[in-house]
Design a protein around this motif. Structure first.
Motif, PDB file in Angstrom:
ATOM      1  N   LEU A 178      19.618  13.547 -50.466  1.00  0.00           N
ATOM      2  CA  LEU A 178      19.500  12.144 -50.069  1.00  0.00           C
ATOM      3  C   LEU A 178      19.343  12.033 -48.554  1.00  0.00           C
ATOM      4  O   LEU A 178      18.457  11.324 -48.065  1.00  0.00           O
ATOM      5  CB  LEU A 178      20.716  11.352 -50.545  1.00  0.00           C
ATOM      6  N   ARG A 179      20.199  12.732 -47.801  1.00  0.00           N
ATOM      7  CA  ARG A 179      20.109  12.643 -46.341  1.00  0.00           C
ATOM      8  C   ARG A 179      18.822  13.278 -45.829  1.00  0.00           C
ATOM      9  O   ARG A 179      18.254  12.824 -44.836  1.00  0.00           O
ATOM     10  CB  ARG A 179      21.343  13.280 -45.706  1.00  0.00           C
ATOM     11  N   GLU A 180      18.341  14.322 -46.491  1.00  0.00           N
ATOM     12  CA  GLU A 180      17.046  14.903 -46.113  1.00  0.00           C
ATOM     13  C   GLU A 180      15.935  13.865 -46.271  1.00  0.00           C
ATOM     14  O   GLU A 180      15.092  13.693 -45.386  1.00  0.00           O
ATOM     15  CB  GLU A 180      16.750  16.126 -46.982  1.00  0.00           C
ATOM     16  N   ALA A 181      15.945  13.149 -47.402  1.00  0.00           N
ATOM     17  CA  ALA A 181      14.917  12.136 -47.656  1.00  0.00           C
ATOM     18  C   ALA A 181      15.014  10.977 -46.663  1.00  0.00           C
ATOM     19  O   ALA A 181      13.995  10.465 -46.180  1.00  0.00           O
ATOM     20  CB  ALA A 181      15.024  11.626 -49.087  1.00  0.00           C
ATOM     21  N   VAL A 182      16.248  10.551 -46.335  1.00  0.00           N
ATOM     22  CA  VAL A 182      16.421   9.480 -45.346  1.00  0.00           C
ATOM     23  C   VAL A 182      15.891   9.928 -43.988  1.00  0.00           C
ATOM     24  O   VAL A 182      15.227   9.169 -43.280  1.00  0.00           O
ATOM     25  CB  VAL A 182      17.903   9.066 -45.248  1.00  0.00           C
ATOM     26  N   GLY A 183      16.187  11.190 -43.630  1.00  0.00           N
ATOM     27  CA  GLY A 183      15.669  11.721 -42.367  1.00  0.00           C
ATOM     28  C   GLY A 183      14.152  11.731 -42.336  1.00  0.00           C
ATOM     29  O   GLY A 183      13.533  11.368 -41.320  1.00  0.00           O
ATOM     30  N   MET A 184      13.538  12.126 -43.433  1.00  0.00           N
ATOM     31  CA  MET A 184      12.072  12.131 -43.515  1.00  0.00           C
ATOM     32  C   MET A 184      11.515  10.710 -43.389  1.00  0.00           C
ATOM     33  O   MET A 184      10.507  10.482 -42.700  1.00  0.00           O
ATOM     34  CB  MET A 184      11.635  12.769 -44.837  1.00  0.00           C
ATOM     35  N   MET A 185      12.174   9.763 -44.042  1.00  0.00           N
ATOM     36  CA  MET A 185      11.748   8.362 -43.958  1.00  0.00           C
ATOM     37  C   MET A 185      11.832   7.861 -42.515  1.00  0.00           C
ATOM     38  O   MET A 185      10.904   7.228 -42.008  1.00  0.00           O
ATOM     39  CB  MET A 185      12.639   7.521 -44.870  1.00  0.00           C
ATOM     40  N   ALA A 204       6.491   9.798 -45.342  1.00  0.00           N
ATOM     41  CA  ALA A 204       6.940   8.593 -46.047  1.00  0.00           C
ATOM     42  C   ALA A 204       6.658   8.693 -47.542  1.00  0.00           C
ATOM     43  O   ALA A 204       7.477   8.273 -48.369  1.00  0.00           O
ATOM     44  CB  ALA A 204       6.261   7.356 -45.454  1.00  0.00           C
ATOM     45  N   GLN A 205       5.507   9.256 -47.909  1.00  0.00           N
ATOM     46  CA  GLN A 205       5.162   9.386 -49.321  1.00  0.00           C
ATOM     47  C   GLN A 205       6.077  10.384 -50.037  1.00  0.00           C
ATOM     48  O   GLN A 205       6.478  10.163 -51.177  1.00  0.00           O
ATOM     49  CB  GLN A 205       3.693   9.794 -49.456  1.00  0.00           C
ATOM     50  N   GLN A 206       6.436  11.489 -49.328  1.00  0.00           N
ATOM     51  CA  GLN A 206       7.378  12.457 -49.905  1.00  0.00           C
ATOM     52  C   GLN A 206       8.752  11.817 -50.124  1.00  0.00           C
ATOM     53  O   GLN A 206       9.368  11.992 -51.181  1.00  0.00           O
ATOM     54  CB  GLN A 206       7.530  13.659 -48.970  1.00  0.00           C
ATOM     55  N   ALA A 207       9.224  11.081 -49.119  1.00  0.00           N
ATOM     56  CA  ALA A 207      10.531  10.434 -49.233  1.00  0.00           C
ATOM     57  C   ALA A 207      10.513   9.383 -50.339  1.00  0.00           C
ATOM     58  O   ALA A 207      11.468   9.274 -51.123  1.00  0.00           O
ATOM     59  CB  ALA A 207      10.914   9.806 -47.897  1.00  0.00           C
ATOM     60  N   LEU A 208       9.429   8.620 -50.422  1.00  0.00           N
ATOM     61  CA  LEU A 208       9.316   7.581 -51.446  1.00  0.00           C
ATOM     62  C   LEU A 208       9.424   8.171 -52.845  1.00  0.00           C
ATOM     63  O   LEU A 208      10.095   7.610 -53.723  1.00  0.00           O
ATOM     64  CB  LEU A 208       7.999   6.823 -51.298  1.00  0.00           C
ATOM     65  N   GLN A 209       8.782   9.317 -53.045  1.00  0.00           N
ATOM     66  CA  GLN A 209       8.827   9.959 -54.359  1.00  0.00           C
ATOM     67  C   GLN A 209      10.275  10.253 -54.758  1.00  0.00           C
ATOM     68  O   GLN A 209      10.686  10.000 -55.896  1.00  0.00           O
ATOM     69  CB  GLN A 209       8.017  11.258 -54.329  1.00  0.00           C
ATOM     70  N   HIS A 226       6.775   1.505 -44.274  1.00  0.00           N
ATOM     71  CA  HIS A 226       6.137   2.505 -43.407  1.00  0.00           C
ATOM     72  C   HIS A 226       4.726   2.840 -43.909  1.00  0.00           C
ATOM     73  O   HIS A 226       3.784   2.943 -43.117  1.00  0.00           O
ATOM     74  CB  HIS A 226       6.971   3.792 -43.382  1.00  0.00           C
ATOM     75  N   ILE A 227       4.589   3.022 -45.223  1.00  0.00           N
ATOM     76  CA  ILE A 227       3.298   3.380 -45.815  1.00  0.00           C
ATOM     77  C   ILE A 227       2.281   2.264 -45.581  1.00  0.00           C
ATOM     78  O   ILE A 227       1.133   2.519 -45.197  1.00  0.00           O
ATOM     79  CB  ILE A 227       3.465   3.698 -47.312  1.00  0.00           C
ATOM     80  N   ALA A 228       2.703   1.020 -45.794  1.00  0.00           N
ATOM     81  CA  ALA A 228       1.803  -0.121 -45.583  1.00  0.00           C
ATOM     82  C   ALA A 228       1.349  -0.194 -44.125  1.00  0.00           C
ATOM     83  O   ALA A 228       0.161  -0.415 -43.832  1.00  0.00           O
ATOM     84  CB  ALA A 228       2.491  -1.418 -45.995  1.00  0.00           C
ATOM     85  N   ARG A 229       2.285   0.007 -43.187  1.00  0.00           N
ATOM     86  CA  ARG A 229       1.933  -0.054 -41.767  1.00  0.00           C
ATOM     87  C   ARG A 229       0.993   1.078 -41.377  1.00  0.00           C
ATOM     88  O   ARG A 229       0.077   0.896 -40.565  1.00  0.00           O
ATOM     89  CB  ARG A 229       3.204   0.000 -40.916  1.00  0.00           C
ATOM     90  N   ALA A 230       1.211   2.255 -41.968  1.00  0.00           N
ATOM     91  CA  ALA A 230       0.332   3.393 -41.677  1.00  0.00           C
ATOM     92  C   ALA A 230      -1.092   3.096 -42.147  1.00  0.00           C
ATOM     93  O   ALA A 230      -2.067   3.295 -41.393  1.00  0.00           O
ATOM     94  CB  ALA A 230       0.866   4.647 -42.360  1.00  0.00           C
ATOM     95  N   TYR A 231      -1.216   2.616 -43.376  1.00  0.00           N
ATOM     96  CA  TYR A 231      -2.555   2.301 -43.890  1.00  0.00           C
ATOM     97  C   TYR A 231      -3.214   1.183 -43.077  1.00  0.00           C
ATOM     98  O   TYR A 231      -4.427   1.215 -42.819  1.00  0.00           O
ATOM     99  CB  TYR A 231      -2.473   1.896 -45.367  1.00  0.00           C
ATOM    100  N   ARG A 232      -2.418   0.206 -42.668  1.00  0.00           N
ATOM    101  CA  ARG A 232      -2.952  -0.902 -41.882  1.00  0.00           C
ATOM    102  C   ARG A 232      -3.529  -0.397 -40.555  1.00  0.00           C
ATOM    103  O   ARG A 232      -4.603  -0.811 -40.130  1.00  0.00           O
ATOM    104  CB  ARG A 232      -1.841  -1.920 -41.627  1.00  0.00           C
ATOM    105  N   ARG A 233      -2.792   0.524 -39.930  1.00  0.00           N
ATOM    106  CA  ARG A 233      -3.254   1.064 -38.650  1.00  0.00           C
ATOM    107  C   ARG A 233      -4.491   1.946 -38.813  1.00  0.00           C
ATOM    108  O   ARG A 233      -5.268   2.096 -37.880  1.00  0.00           O
ATOM    109  CB  ARG A 233      -2.124   1.847 -37.969  1.00  0.00           C
ATOM    110  N   LYS A 234      -4.650   2.521 -40.001  1.00  0.00           N
ATOM    111  CA  LYS A 234      -5.847   3.319 -40.275  1.00  0.00           C
ATOM    112  C   LYS A 234      -7.032   2.446 -40.694  1.00  0.00           C
ATOM    113  O   LYS A 234      -8.141   2.951 -40.890  1.00  0.00           O
ATOM    114  CB  LYS A 234      -5.546   4.334 -41.397  1.00  0.00           C
ATOM    115  N   GLY A 235      -6.783   1.136 -40.847  1.00  0.00           N
ATOM    116  CA  GLY A 235      -7.833   0.237 -41.307  1.00  0.00           C
ATOM    117  C   GLY A 235      -8.060   0.286 -42.802  1.00  0.00           C
ATOM    118  O   GLY A 235      -9.034  -0.265 -43.314  1.00  0.00           O
ATOM    119  N   ASN A 236      -7.132   0.945 -43.523  1.00  0.00           N
ATOM    120  CA  ASN A 236      -7.216   1.027 -44.981  1.00  0.00           C
ATOM    121  C   ASN A 236      -6.416  -0.149 -45.554  1.00  0.00           C
ATOM    122  O   ASN A 236      -5.261  -0.010 -45.955  1.00  0.00           O
ATOM    123  CB  ASN A 236      -6.661   2.367 -45.466  1.00  0.00           C
TER     124      ASN A 236
END
Length: 275
Positions: A178-185, A204-209, A226-236
């Motif tokens: 759990l703490r590993e996933a929170v750290g990744m997030m 973010a995708q690994q942690a989400l899974q 985080h995923i939404a913001r990443a895609y937004r910044r990529k123009g996706n």
């Protein structure tokens, strides 16, 4: 599997004719995770009554900490701090090292939520030092996560990144998933904020899974942001919309008004980007 856990805790209560404090405590924790505050409160109250009757101070301490988490989740910050402070003071009197560190971590997280970065850093530094001194590795990872959060709040992404990486390595070595996933997030958020978008998106995708498989909706909300913001910044914009749709569905299912509101803010920002 919160439903099966709860079913068995309630069976334990029945089998012990309502005299087993730990079963009430654990059932309360599950209700809290399911965001059922009324039942969580009822279970914590009963656990407190039984722990007091048995003079079990360690159990009482944990009730105080869990109540503090419940108050913090509901933005009742003064009540939360009072509970965490009770837990910290009592654990110091008993010499319970693990509970002291856990209380310091909770106080740090609470201070971060209130925007009190200096106070949050002080509590986190105390927790890290004490956990390292006592070689309590998983608690060290938890304290490092909070220390990273304090530096992120102050805009020091370099130090935040360093502490999150340390937390991930320690949690991974000690199988603290759990703490590993929170750290990744958390690290994903730093990467996306500093425009290392592809690295952040992958984390973010690994942690989400993990959070989806293990049923941690509050953490899943943050990952999807985080995923939404990443895609937004990529123009996706399609990818961003899909992530926010997932978040909105999850927030509505768990009846989290704060997360529903936050999702609408993110949807608004996405539409603004698209003019």
């Amino acid at each position: 599997n919160t439903d099966k856990a709860l079913e068995n805790y309630l069976k334990a209560i029945d089998l012990n004719k309502g005299q087993y404090a730990t079963a009430y405590l654990r059932a309360g924790i599950v209700y809290l995770r399911k965001q059922d505050r009324d039942n969580a409160t009822r279970m914590f109250d009963e656990a407190e009554r039984l722990y007091k009757a048995g003079s079990n101070n360690e159990g009482l301490n944990e009730v105080n900490r869990q109540r503090g988490i419940m108050f913090r989740n509901n933005a009742e910050y003064d009540k939360a701090k009072a509970q965490f402070q009770l837990s910290l003071d009592a654990s110091r009197m008993m010499g319970n090292e693990a509970q002291q560190i856990s209380s310091l971590i909770e106080l740090s997280y609470l201070a971060s939520r209130r925007g009190l970065s200096a106070e949050a850093e002080n509590y986190a530094q105390q927790a890290v030092s004490f956990a390292q001194q006592k070689q309590l590795e998983n608690l060290t990872a938890g304290a490092l996560l909070e220390l990273g959060n304090t530096f992120l709040a102050k805009g020091d992404s370099g130090k935040a990144e360093s502490y999150f990486n340390q937390a991930i390595q320690i949690a991974r070595a000690n199988k603290g998933r759990l703490r590993e996933a929170v750290g990744m997030m958390n690290l994903a958020g730093v990467y996306i904020q500093t425009l290392r978008i592809d690295e952040g998106l992958q984390l973010a995708q690994q942690a989400l899974q993990f959070f989806q498989q293990e049923n941690y909706p509050r953490n899943a909300f943050l990952c999807l942001t985080h995923i939404a913001r990443a895609y937004r910044r990529k123009g996706n914009y399609t990818g961003a919309q899909d992530a926010l749709n997932q978040k909105l569905e999850l927030a509505q299912k768990s009846q989290s008004q704060a997360s529903i509101a936050d999702t609408h803010v993110e949807l608004g920002a996405l539409l603004l980007d698209q003019e």
